[in-house]
Design a protein around this motif. Sequence first.
Motif, PDB file in Angstrom:
ATOM      1  N   LEU A 143       4.614 -35.144 -42.804  1.00 34.05           N
ATOM      2  CA  LEU A 143       5.850 -34.858 -42.074  1.00 34.05           C
ATOM      3  C   LEU A 143       6.529 -33.599 -42.613  1.00 34.05           C
ATOM      4  CD1 LEU A 143       7.860 -38.162 -41.478  1.00 34.05           C
ATOM      5  CD2 LEU A 143       7.073 -36.536 -39.794  1.00 34.05           C
ATOM      6  N   ALA A 144       6.656 -33.513 -43.924  1.00 34.25           N
ATOM      7  CA  ALA A 144       7.321 -32.362 -44.528  1.00 34.25           C
ATOM      8  C   ALA A 144       6.571 -31.070 -44.222  1.00 34.25           C
ATOM      9  CB  ALA A 144       7.451 -32.563 -46.036  1.00 34.25           C
ATOM     10  N   MET A 145       5.269 -31.156 -44.114  1.00 32.93           N
ATOM     11  CA  MET A 145       4.462 -29.969 -43.817  1.00 32.93           C
ATOM     12  C   MET A 145       4.606 -29.537 -42.362  1.00 32.93           C
ATOM     13  SD  MET A 145       2.716 -28.572 -46.294  1.00 32.93           S
ATOM     14  CE  MET A 145       1.318 -27.798 -45.459  1.00 32.93           C
ATOM     15  N   GLU A 146       4.480 -30.488 -41.428  1.00 31.06           N
ATOM     16  CA  GLU A 146       4.361 -30.086 -40.031  1.00 31.06           C
ATOM     17  C   GLU A 146       5.685 -29.956 -39.292  1.00 31.06           C
ATOM     18  OE1 GLU A 146       1.961 -32.642 -37.622  1.00 31.06           O
ATOM     19  OE2 GLU A 146       3.199 -34.410 -37.928  1.00 31.06           O
ATOM     20  N   ASN A 147       6.740 -30.625 -39.751  1.00 31.31           N
ATOM     21  CA  ASN A 147       8.020 -30.430 -39.059  1.00 31.31           C
ATOM     22  C   ASN A 147       9.192 -30.158 -39.999  1.00 31.31           C
ATOM     23  OD1 ASN A 147       8.793 -32.948 -40.052  1.00 31.31           O
ATOM     24  ND2 ASN A 147       9.263 -33.830 -38.070  1.00 31.31           N
ATOM     25  N   ALA A 148       8.879 -29.829 -41.256  1.00 27.20           N
ATOM     26  CA  ALA A 148       9.895 -29.436 -42.252  1.00 27.20           C
ATOM     27  C   ALA A 148      10.946 -30.509 -42.470  1.00 27.20           C
ATOM     28  CB  ALA A 148      10.554 -28.108 -41.874  1.00 27.20           C
ATOM     29  N   LYS A 149      10.564 -31.765 -42.303  1.00 25.33           N
ATOM     30  CA  LYS A 149      11.504 -32.846 -42.632  1.00 25.33           C
ATOM     31  C   LYS A 149      11.556 -32.982 -44.150  1.00 25.33           C
ATOM     32  CE  LYS A 149      12.304 -36.233 -40.011  1.00 25.33           C
ATOM     33  NZ  LYS A 149      12.282 -37.421 -39.139  1.00 25.33           N
ATOM     34  N   PRO A 150      12.747 -32.896 -44.751  1.00 19.21           N
ATOM     35  CA  PRO A 150      12.845 -33.052 -46.205  1.00 19.21           C
ATOM     36  C   PRO A 150      12.152 -34.325 -46.673  1.00 19.21           C
ATOM     37  CG  PRO A 150      14.899 -32.223 -45.342  1.00 19.21           C
ATOM     38  CD  PRO A 150      14.051 -32.559 -44.147  1.00 19.21           C
TER      39      PRO A 150
ATOM     40  N   PHE B  13       9.004 -33.953 -31.539  1.00 16.34           N
ATOM     41  CA  PHE B  13       8.628 -33.530 -32.889  1.00 16.34           C
ATOM     42  C   PHE B  13       9.469 -34.168 -33.977  1.00 16.34           C
ATOM     43  CE2 PHE B  13      12.167 -30.670 -31.969  1.00 16.34           C
ATOM     44  CZ  PHE B  13      12.859 -30.653 -33.173  1.00 16.34           C
ATOM     45  N   ASN B  14      10.673 -34.654 -33.667  1.00 21.25           N
ATOM     46  CA  ASN B  14      11.622 -34.924 -34.744  1.00 21.25           C
ATOM     47  C   ASN B  14      11.365 -36.214 -35.516  1.00 21.25           C
ATOM     48  OD1 ASN B  14      12.410 -36.263 -32.373  1.00 21.25           O
ATOM     49  ND2 ASN B  14      14.578 -36.224 -32.921  1.00 21.25           N
ATOM     50  N   PHE B  15      10.820 -37.239 -34.878  1.00 20.41           N
ATOM     51  CA  PHE B  15      10.410 -38.475 -35.569  1.00 20.41           C
ATOM     52  C   PHE B  15       8.989 -38.816 -35.100  1.00 20.41           C
ATOM     53  CE2 PHE B  15      14.945 -38.573 -36.047  1.00 20.41           C
ATOM     54  CZ  PHE B  15      15.159 -39.202 -37.260  1.00 20.41           C
ATOM     55  N   PRO B  16       8.012 -38.021 -35.505  1.00 21.74           N
ATOM     56  CA  PRO B  16       6.678 -38.139 -34.898  1.00 21.74           C
ATOM     57  C   PRO B  16       5.898 -39.381 -35.302  1.00 21.74           C
ATOM     58  CG  PRO B  16       6.660 -36.497 -36.631  1.00 21.74           C
ATOM     59  CD  PRO B  16       8.085 -36.900 -36.450  1.00 21.74           C
ATOM     60  N   PHE B  17       6.300 -40.052 -36.362  1.00 24.01           N
ATOM     61  CA  PHE B  17       5.691 -41.341 -36.686  1.00 24.01           C
ATOM     62  C   PHE B  17       6.470 -42.484 -36.037  1.00 24.01           C
ATOM     63  CE2 PHE B  17       3.657 -39.111 -40.301  1.00 24.01           C
ATOM     64  CZ  PHE B  17       2.365 -39.579 -40.146  1.00 24.01           C
ATOM     65  N   ASN B  18       7.794 -42.502 -36.240  1.00 24.01           N
ATOM     66  CA  ASN B  18       8.550 -43.669 -35.793  1.00 24.01           C
ATOM     67  C   ASN B  18       8.763 -43.705 -34.282  1.00 24.01           C
ATOM     68  OD1 ASN B  18       9.830 -46.141 -36.505  1.00 24.01           O
ATOM     69  ND2 ASN B  18      11.794 -45.176 -36.114  1.00 24.01           N
ATOM     70  N   LEU B  19       8.983 -42.563 -33.644  1.00 26.48           N
ATOM     71  CA  LEU B  19       9.153 -42.609 -32.194  1.00 26.48           C
ATOM     72  C   LEU B  19       7.834 -42.886 -31.483  1.00 26.48           C
ATOM     73  CD1 LEU B  19      11.850 -39.881 -31.473  1.00 26.48           C
ATOM     74  CD2 LEU B  19      12.100 -42.350 -31.756  1.00 26.48           C
TER      75      LEU B  19
END
Length: 474
Positions: free
Chosen positions: A87-94, A153-159
Amino acid sequence: MKLKDYSLFINGEWKRGEQFYDLKSPYSGEVIARIPLANKKDVIHALDSAKKASRQMRKLSALERSKILERVSEKFEERLEECAYTLAMENAKPINAARGEIQRTIETYKFAAEEAKKITGETIPMDAAQSGKGRFGFTKKEPLGVIAAITPFNFPFNLVAHKLGPAFATGNTVVLKPASQTPLSAIMTAEIFEEAGLPKGALNVLFGKGGDIGDLLVTNPNVKMITFTGSVEVGLQIKEKAGLKKTTLELGSNSAVIVNDVNNIEAVARRCAEGAFAYSGQTCISVQRIYVHHTLYDDFLEAFIQETKRVKVGDPMKEDTVVSSLIHPKEAKRIENWLQEVDSKNIVQGGEREGSIIEPTVITNVNPDMAVSCQEAFAPIVSVNKYKDWEEAIKLVNDSQYGLQAGVYTNSIDKAFAAVHEIEVGGVIVNDIPSFRVDQMPYGGVKNSGTGREGIKYSMEEMCELKLGVFNLL
């Protein structure tokens, strides 16, 4: 370092693409993977596979479906750090927020596993009608068949979990088209479902432009439902093209908070800052508008600015980072243009752009017609305005094309219930921010925020067909 070429997932097999695109890290700009682009033939293959697999999925017992989902939840737990890093790599989520998303994903699949065992119909009192004497009626819920899921893109696992979990719990199959910026999370999800024993063809994962793939999915007669999370513009296009197909559309918002009367102004300011700046404001229920009673306004604004100054900005891999890059440089430039419309004296904190990063920004005295107020920012910017009386506050919140969730801080039980009744949104959160969500609650909006509800149990209702059976016992 040689970049890895990833594959499409169709009919339980990993299929090499004919064309690829470079996936870049939003933060560093470096190419991190090569992702295949699906063509029309791939889309048709995926849809055919999903249709064939739907027969097998219908035959699985509730317990069998539940066990698959339980294994998925367990495997996500085993791979939590790997998923968070992706997640941190592909959408820059801290990275800390990324771990939080994976924890929610684990819970979401657990909820789906539990709800899979609770699908039931009801008996109908046929003899309550004059002509119904001697008859027995009942309902049962059946899967729709093939569901097309289009995710952001913003919650690509949970959504994605909010679409796959209820779909498989009810015995449906899915063709998933994730956002182009977050394909790696979808690939990991497919790997986990494959390991968990999901029947081949029940999940198919395609990558490509929405205009190329999305239209084929939305218009194909084998697709019985479209579940979409994304922009209002695309949602309206889907609605127009879907015909009689079921649709669930989770669209935009510019969520508001009313601060009416509180015991601890610093705690409320801190919580509002969390809601405004977490993951750079790139959530549908991010706090974008705050309306504060005029007697509290100065104290709240001072406390809120201090909280904003404490927000850590930078590398998403650092443990204390809260705000990092927006998903694409053009989004940062869009926000920069919006801020240029605002009188500089009203930008009381932040307001600068550095590459794809927008500083946490606080604006005051915002005209409600300005883009920063009436549009969805999807960025770490928030407006703080004062109001005089309760009726004005409600009017200000409702003066929006959106209606997803709203927050209200009040010590008055009367005002709390009035807020639930009067605010035009899908959910009112009392004494907390609109960004609050747990994954079993109904979630969705009104107006341009969409149609239908997510939340596992509520999504499952959308993903079933109700069938009636009537016996003549005479």
